[in-house]
Scaffold this motif. Sequence first.
Motif, mmCIF file in Angstrom:
data_model
loop_
_atom_site.group_PDB
_atom_site.id
_atom_site.type_symbol
_atom_site.label_atom_id
_atom_site.label_comp_id
_atom_site.label_asym_id
_atom_site.label_seq_id
_atom_site.Cartn_x
_atom_site.Cartn_y
_atom_site.Cartn_z
ATOM 1 N N ILE A 52 53.848 -8.758 28.200
ATOM 2 C CA ILE A 52 55.038 -8.685 29.062
ATOM 3 C C ILE A 52 54.715 -8.015 30.402
ATOM 4 O O ILE A 52 55.162 -8.460 31.448
ATOM 5 N N TYR A 61 55.752 -4.256 19.543
ATOM 6 C CA TYR A 61 55.810 -5.680 19.220
ATOM 7 C C TYR A 61 54.525 -6.325 19.708
ATOM 8 O O TYR A 61 54.195 -6.256 20.901
ATOM 9 N N LYS A 71 52.261 -15.277 28.647
ATOM 10 C CA LYS A 71 53.494 -15.432 29.426
ATOM 11 C C LYS A 71 53.286 -15.693 30.923
ATOM 12 O O LYS A 71 53.152 -16.803 31.375
ATOM 13 N N GLY A 121 50.854 -15.007 23.208
ATOM 14 C CA GLY A 121 50.662 -13.569 23.075
ATOM 15 C C GLY A 121 50.221 -13.181 21.677
ATOM 16 O O GLY A 121 49.387 -12.289 21.494
ATOM 17 N N SER A 122 50.781 -13.853 20.678
ATOM 18 C CA SER A 122 50.399 -13.537 19.295
ATOM 19 C C SER A 122 48.915 -13.802 19.082
ATOM 20 O O SER A 122 48.204 -13.001 18.454
ATOM 21 N N ASP A 146 48.417 -4.176 25.156
ATOM 22 C CA ASP A 146 49.098 -5.457 25.023
ATOM 23 C C ASP A 146 49.985 -5.609 26.253
ATOM 24 O O ASP A 146 51.073 -5.042 26.331
ATOM 25 N N GLU A 194 51.638 -1.293 23.744
ATOM 26 C CA GLU A 194 52.177 -1.903 24.957
ATOM 27 C C GLU A 194 52.378 -0.779 25.976
ATOM 28 O O GLU A 194 52.995 0.243 25.632
HETATM 29 C C1 LIG Z 1 53.965 -7.262 23.960
HETATM 30 C C2 LIG Z 1 53.969 -8.607 23.323
HETATM 31 N N1 LIG Z 1 52.924 -9.010 22.613
HETATM 32 C C3 LIG Z 1 52.871 -10.206 22.034
HETATM 33 C C4 LIG Z 1 53.923 -11.084 22.156
HETATM 34 C C5 LIG Z 1 53.864 -12.411 21.468
HETATM 35 O O1 LIG Z 1 53.748 -13.438 22.378
HETATM 36 P P1 LIG Z 1 54.029 -14.942 21.916
HETATM 37 O O2 LIG Z 1 55.482 -15.047 21.619
HETATM 38 O O3 LIG Z 1 53.582 -15.746 23.100
HETATM 39 O O4 LIG Z 1 53.182 -15.202 20.720
HETATM 40 C C6 LIG Z 1 55.040 -10.714 22.897
HETATM 41 C C7 LIG Z 1 56.180 -11.635 23.040
HETATM 42 O O5 LIG Z 1 57.224 -11.293 23.531
HETATM 43 C C8 LIG Z 1 55.081 -9.443 23.487
HETATM 44 O O6 LIG Z 1 56.135 -9.012 24.159
#
Ligand SMILES: Cc1ncc(COP(=O)(O)O)c(C=O)c1O
Length: 446
Positions: free
Chosen positions: A261, A151, A287, A118-119, A258, A225
């Motif tokens: 989730i 996040y 995810k 996700g990052s 984003d 999000e």
């Molecule tokens: C909305 C959102 N974006 C990005 C991420 C980051 O994902 P990752 O941990 O796979 O890098 C998360 C992780 O929980 C998330 O909830």
Amino acid sequence: MTDIGSLVTRQTNDLDAFWLPFTPNRAFKRAPRLITSAKGMHYFTPDGRAVLDGLAGLWCSNAGHNPDSIVAAIQRQAAELDYAAAFHFAHPKSFELASRIAAVAPADLNRVFFCNSGSEAVDTALKIALAYHNVRGEGDRTRLIGRERGYHGVGFGGISVGGIVNNRKFFGTLLTGVDHLAATYSREQQAFTKGEPQWGGHLADELERIVALHGASTIAAVIVEPMAGSTGVLPAPQGYLQRLRAICDRHGILLIFDEVITGFGRLGHAFAAERYGVTPDLLCFAKGVTSGAVPMGGVIARESVYDAFMHGPEHVIELFHGYTYSAHPLACAAGLAALDLYRDEGLFERANRLEPLYADAAMKLKGLPGVLDVRTVGIAAGVDLAPRPGSAGERGYEAMERAFHDEDLVIRISGDTLAIAPPLIVSEAEIGEIFDKVARVIRAVA
Ligand SMILES: Cc1ncc(COP(=O)(O)O)c(C=O)c1O
């Protein structure tokens, strides 16, 4: 509390070397929570306890753990093709998975860029947004707008647009030229709401204020999000996302959802964009795309965004971005098997159908000692507990520990907020069981 420390130490020899992410390491190593196998709704500990998974792994195992078809797909793929680069080469499953993802994404969200988390998805989307304006001759559009309590992972882009103080304050000056919308949560206005709160849609209009301050011609993108998960299940207020879309359209700003989730069924649809009838220009996923079985993330772009890059000499790379493991064969195989499973088992529809029952079960926590708010949307619930005076986060941490050791339940915490979001295969009886366990935990930490 069961002391499994000695057992764990015997099995693993040494807990010192592993620096656990987003975990208080010393507390964990004193009383570890070890998981050695899983099936369906349950994890199993080294001493053979079955632990109910109340968080779908980490919001990812939407089809439950170790489903036979995903396991078999990964095994087959590992034997057939372990790796093929996605730079200048490709393997067929990467195209197949991209097409399948495009098919479940709304409108013209039809071009899929793969990464591994996700990052990475977030940083990829931010970079695509900046480059998009650049290739169209609007290179002054460099500002990125995030939101408080957002996040977006842990890359420098993600923490810059994110809105969680502890994820930002230790890491220097971050990206410059970033601004933030206000968080959409107000306990006073929204406490104990099922689904999207009535109050708060107007907060999207803050974007107009930010545009007026900086000038639209300097703003590249807004990222939100649709439901903020990591800061405790904060659903978008009614009308909020629609208003953001309208303001972005008015000013030529790209809208990024984003959906790391919310993607792949958590809100009862393939993507939350569909639930809200709002099409972003870029959509981040991760995810659930592989149901958590192999790391994978990605960005879905509207065709118009992709097309903006498809100019110039054909031997020249159009977007200077990518990862060694973009579209990794194991991830693609797992992703295809996960999408099959979601479709064949009707898991998104199932989430939709179970939402009212899930919300009712969660709301039974109202009135328990220290419960300040319960919020639900899709198959997700956030529960705010009153912090202990002078020791914020302690009650939440103890709740998570007790849930695991005393109630055989995994839940997530963010400070004193509990998050409960089981795999979408959860049965009605298990929903009841999960919230009964949470209720006992809440009483125990009162
Ligand atoms: C909305 C959102 N974006 C990005 C991420 C980051 O994902 P990752 O941990 O796979 O890098 C998360 C992780 O929980 C998330 O909830």
